[in-house]
Design a protein around this motif. Structure first.
Motif, mmCIF file in Angstrom:
data_model
loop_
_atom_site.group_PDB
_atom_site.id
_atom_site.type_symbol
_atom_site.label_atom_id
_atom_site.label_comp_id
_atom_site.label_asym_id
_atom_site.label_seq_id
_atom_site.Cartn_x
_atom_site.Cartn_y
_atom_site.Cartn_z
ATOM 1 N N LYS A 54 -16.760 -5.416 7.058
ATOM 2 C CA LYS A 54 -15.658 -4.449 6.969
ATOM 3 C C LYS A 54 -15.216 -4.368 5.514
ATOM 4 C CE LYS A 54 -14.571 -3.654 11.470
ATOM 5 N NZ LYS A 54 -13.774 -4.510 12.305
ATOM 6 N N VAL A 55 -14.610 -3.239 5.179
ATOM 7 C CA VAL A 55 -13.990 -3.045 3.870
ATOM 8 C C VAL A 55 -12.500 -2.840 4.096
ATOM 9 C CG1 VAL A 55 -13.828 -1.525 1.850
ATOM 10 C CG2 VAL A 55 -16.072 -2.044 2.855
ATOM 11 N N VAL A 56 -11.699 -3.559 3.331
ATOM 12 C CA VAL A 56 -10.253 -3.375 3.329
ATOM 13 C C VAL A 56 -9.887 -2.719 2.007
ATOM 14 C CG1 VAL A 56 -8.068 -4.616 3.013
ATOM 15 C CG2 VAL A 56 -9.535 -5.169 4.943
ATOM 16 N N GLY A 57 -9.124 -1.627 2.074
ATOM 17 C CA GLY A 57 -8.630 -0.953 0.884
ATOM 18 C C GLY A 57 -7.141 -1.176 0.759
ATOM 19 N N LEU A 58 -6.691 -1.425 -0.488
ATOM 20 C CA LEU A 58 -5.276 -1.672 -0.738
ATOM 21 C C LEU A 58 -4.581 -0.385 -1.143
ATOM 22 C CD1 LEU A 58 -5.544 -5.033 -2.717
ATOM 23 C CD2 LEU A 58 -5.544 -4.626 -0.245
ATOM 24 N N GLU A 59 -3.414 -0.160 -0.571
ATOM 25 C CA GLU A 59 -2.656 1.054 -0.848
ATOM 26 C C GLU A 59 -2.360 1.164 -2.332
ATOM 27 O OE1 GLU A 59 1.383 3.237 0.686
ATOM 28 O OE2 GLU A 59 0.360 1.902 2.023
ATOM 29 N N ALA A 60 -2.530 2.307 -2.923
ATOM 30 C CA ALA A 60 -3.036 3.547 -2.363
ATOM 31 C C ALA A 60 -4.427 3.866 -2.915
ATOM 32 C CB ALA A 60 -2.094 4.703 -2.676
ATOM 33 N N ARG A 61 -4.682 3.539 -4.175
ATOM 34 C CA ARG A 61 -5.979 3.925 -4.730
ATOM 35 C C ARG A 61 -7.120 3.106 -4.147
ATOM 36 N NH1 ARG A 61 -4.451 4.706 -11.005
ATOM 37 N NH2 ARG A 61 -3.411 2.756 -10.550
ATOM 38 N N GLY A 62 -6.838 1.964 -3.582
ATOM 39 C CA GLY A 62 -7.868 1.207 -2.870
ATOM 40 C C GLY A 62 -8.370 1.955 -1.648
ATOM 41 N N VAL A 71 -10.547 -0.652 6.854
ATOM 42 C CA VAL A 71 -9.227 -1.064 7.342
ATOM 43 C C VAL A 71 -8.245 -0.978 6.177
ATOM 44 C CG1 VAL A 71 -7.891 -2.950 8.359
ATOM 45 C CG2 VAL A 71 -10.289 -2.610 9.038
ATOM 46 N N PRO A 72 -7.132 -0.251 6.351
ATOM 47 C CA PRO A 72 -6.146 -0.167 5.273
ATOM 48 C C PRO A 72 -5.151 -1.328 5.299
ATOM 49 C CG PRO A 72 -5.508 1.295 7.041
ATOM 50 C CD PRO A 72 -6.826 0.684 7.442
ATOM 51 N N VAL A 73 -4.779 -1.792 4.123
ATOM 52 C CA VAL A 73 -3.622 -2.673 3.957
ATOM 53 C C VAL A 73 -2.566 -1.802 3.310
ATOM 54 C CG1 VAL A 73 -2.685 -4.616 2.652
ATOM 55 C CG2 VAL A 73 -4.850 -4.868 3.854
ATOM 56 N N ARG A 74 -1.430 -1.674 4.021
ATOM 57 C CA ARG A 74 -0.406 -0.718 3.607
ATOM 58 C C ARG A 74 0.901 -1.403 3.248
ATOM 59 N NH1 ARG A 74 0.030 4.895 5.844
ATOM 60 N NH2 ARG A 74 0.822 4.972 3.720
ATOM 61 N N LYS A 75 1.749 -0.661 2.571
ATOM 62 C CA LYS A 75 3.100 -1.118 2.312
ATOM 63 C C LYS A 75 3.817 -1.270 3.656
ATOM 64 C CE LYS A 75 3.276 1.172 -2.130
ATOM 65 N NZ LYS A 75 3.748 2.336 -2.869
ATOM 66 N N ALA A 76 4.772 -2.176 3.708
ATOM 67 C CA ALA A 76 5.500 -2.450 4.943
ATOM 68 C C ALA A 76 6.109 -1.187 5.526
ATOM 69 C CB ALA A 76 6.583 -3.488 4.687
ATOM 70 N N GLY A 77 6.009 -1.062 6.854
ATOM 71 C CA GLY A 77 6.625 0.040 7.575
ATOM 72 C C GLY A 77 5.792 1.299 7.671
ATOM 73 N N LYS A 78 4.582 1.303 7.129
ATOM 74 C CA LYS A 78 3.741 2.507 7.130
ATOM 75 C C LYS A 78 2.748 2.562 8.287
ATOM 76 C CE LYS A 78 5.352 4.171 3.249
ATOM 77 N NZ LYS A 78 6.041 5.431 3.158
ATOM 78 N N ALA A 133 -1.854 -11.246 -1.551
ATOM 79 C CA ALA A 133 -1.245 -11.052 -0.233
ATOM 80 C C ALA A 133 -2.272 -10.539 0.771
ATOM 81 C CB ALA A 133 -0.066 -10.082 -0.342
ATOM 82 N N ALA A 134 -3.114 -9.601 0.351
ATOM 83 C CA ALA A 134 -4.144 -9.059 1.251
ATOM 84 C C ALA A 134 -5.133 -10.130 1.661
ATOM 85 C CB ALA A 134 -4.866 -7.892 0.575
ATOM 86 N N LEU A 135 -5.541 -10.978 0.738
ATOM 87 C CA LEU A 135 -6.482 -12.054 1.067
ATOM 88 C C LEU A 135 -5.876 -13.001 2.109
ATOM 89 C CD1 LEU A 135 -7.745 -12.713 -2.557
ATOM 90 C CD2 LEU A 135 -9.104 -11.726 -0.685
ATOM 91 N N HIS A 136 -4.596 -13.306 1.951
ATOM 92 C CA HIS A 136 -3.910 -14.156 2.944
ATOM 93 C C HIS A 136 -3.839 -13.449 4.301
ATOM 94 C CE1 HIS A 136 -2.972 -17.399 0.262
ATOM 95 N NE2 HIS A 136 -2.238 -16.635 -0.537
#
Length: 182
Positions: free
Chosen positions: A59-67, A83-90, A137-140
């Motif tokens: 899988k690939v995880v992209g970090l918000e937003a340019r990821g 899979v997206p990692v997003r800012k809280a509440g999104k 944070a994403a790695l954790h």
């Protein structure tokens, strides 16, 4: 690992420095010219997809937003899910959250835990590694889902900031690739 010279030259030639953005004294690295150039964008996606394959990512995880902009085509090219990692509440529904410290305060990112399983090996993709807080944070978060980290790939590392040192423990031996160091 950095990019071969020809790739590094191509990518560097398509990144524009914008002085005093978003505030005086900051030189913003604008990647929109790179994204607009099909040769450069394809070369970037191919390099990251090869890194994903080399390290057994599922899988690939992209970090918000340019990821998101970089990670989604990498996933498609590599034949993997995104899979997206997003800012809280999104994100809707149940999420896992991870807080991290910023220079003046804190922030939080979230992921849908059900999008990753213990069988997954995850490549994290982002445009820039600066202070390393979001990547750490994403790695954790990924490990909290039970998935394993296959690696972290960024277009560029800001070598004058401590991002690499900050993410070292969170990578826990997983490979790291910055195609450019500026």
């Amino acid at each position: 690992m950095s990019a071969p010279a020809a790739l590094a030259d191509l990518l560097t030639s398509r990144i524009r420095d914008v002085a005093d953005h978003p505030k005086p004294g900051v030189v913003f690295k604008d990647i929109t010219p790179l994204l607009a150039d099909p040769e450069a964008f394809t070369a970037l996606v191919d390099a990251f997809a090869a890194f994903a394959a080399e390290h057994g990512a599922t899988k690939v995880v992209g970090l918000e937003a340019r990821g998101f902009i970089l990670g989604a085509p990498v996933a498609v090219r590599a034949g993997l899910g995104f899979v997206p990692v997003r800012k809280a509440g999104k994100l809707p529904g149940a999420t896992l959250a991870q807080s991290y410290d910023l220079e003046y305060g804190s922030a939080e990112v979230e992921i849908h835990a059900e999008d990753l399983t213990s069988d997954d090996r995850v490549l994290v993709v982002d445009d820039v590694l600066a202070t390393g807080g979001t990547a750490e944070a994403a790695l954790h978060l990924i490990r909290r889902t039970g998935a394993r980290v296959a690696g972290l790939a960024v277009l560029m590392e800001l070598g004058f900031l401590p991002g690499r040192e900050r993410i070292a423990a969170a990578l826990d031996g997983a490979p790291y690739q910055a195609l450019l160091t500026v």
